[in-house]
Write a protein that holds these residues in place. Structure first.
Motif: not given
Length: 291
Positions: A4-22, A33-41
């Motif tokens: 959701v954050a990525r599509y709203r242009g909130q890249h910094a927030r999205a990046w933190r969430r992805v790194r946390e999930a990874e 889950l790790s592969g999905q995190c690389h996809k989202f990143a």
């Protein structure tokens, strides 16, 4: 949440969430889950213009997810991402290969929406290769499927079709498509995409001699694109095209401003030949103004 954050242009927030999930995925040994995190990143990095890093992230996603049960759709998304990076670098054969791999997966899974979006990307490959008829066919086929599904990304496919119309000097119908996309993206609050549409509207305004609109689109595009760090050939090319049209119409200052917008995009993309071409145009305009 990161999607959701990525599509709203909130890249910094999205990046933190992805790194946390990874980090969590690595800690518990969850390859899916790790592969999905690389996809989202990868997609976040694309939206930030960090294309080389995006390609590495997508490729790592493919490597991790290959053979993991229930991960085919994520592998296809990584292939789509690798294609986007290749398109931006004008590696069209490479992009086509990634898209054909993704298309085969989407069709096997019966995903009409993702099949349509991948066909739209194949349209990009054909358009950039100069095959406008094939590009338009891909876009229209994709649009038909997306409209039937009521998909929210229909405006992006319409924007791509608009670029074919601009290439054919059909500025009025292209302007109609972009006006519709602008309303949708403004309502969604996607500022970078709004800036991109204003850039795409530049050749329409120039081709139709609507210079007040031209100025307005530049005023709207420049700050949004600068703030988002967005880099996209589909912003660079129409801005350069608009510069050419303005220059031919004797609008030197407007041409120079549009060329500068284009130049910033080509530089971010590392497209050296295009950078040199636009710099030459700017130098010629500067020389003409002094003579």
């Amino acid at each position: 949440r990161e999607n959701v954050a990525r599509y709203r242009g909130q890249h910094a927030r999205a990046w933190r969430r992805v790194r946390e999930a990874e980090r969590i995925a690595r800690a518990i040994g969850d390859d899916r889950l790790s592969g999905q995190c690389h996809k989202f990143a990868g997609w976040i990095l694309v939206n930030r213009g960090r294309l080389a890093e995006a390609a590495r992230s997508f490729q790592r996603g493919v490597e991790i997810l290959d053979g993991v049960a229930g991960s085919d759709a994520h592998v296809a998304s990584c292939q789509n991402g690798l294609a986007v990076v290749a398109i931006q670098a004008a590696r069209l054969d490479e992009a086509r290969g990634h898209l054909e791999s993704a298309l085969a997966i989407h069709r096997r899974l019966g995903s009409r929406t993702h099949t349509a979006l991948t066909l739209s990307s194949l349209g990009d490959v054909e358009r950039m290769g100069g095959n406008l008829d094939d590009a338009e066919q891909h876009y229209r086929t994709a649009l038909e499927s997306l409209r039937a599904a009521g998909h929210g990304q229909i405006c992006y496919c319409e924007m791509n079709l608009g670029l074919v119309l601009v290439a054919r000097n059909r500025y009025a119908p292209a302007r109609e498509l972009y006006a519709r996309a602008l309303l949708a993206l403004t309502a969604q609050g996607v500022e970078a995409a709004v800036g991109a549409v204003h850039a795409m509207l530049l050749p329409c305004a120039a081709g139709m001699g609507d210079w007040p609109a031209f100025d307005e689109h530049l005023d709207e595009a420049e700050p949004r694109l600068a703030a988002s760090h967005m880099s996209d050939v589909d912003v660079a090319w129409p801005a350069q095209c608009a510069g050419d049209l303005a220059r031919a119409a004797g609008q030197a200052e407007r041409a120079a401003r549009s060329y500068r917008l284009s130049l910033a995009q080509w530089e971010l993309l590392g497209r050296h030949a295009e950078v040199q071409t636009v710099r030459q145009h700017l130098a010629e305009l500067s020389g003409s103004s002094k003579s």
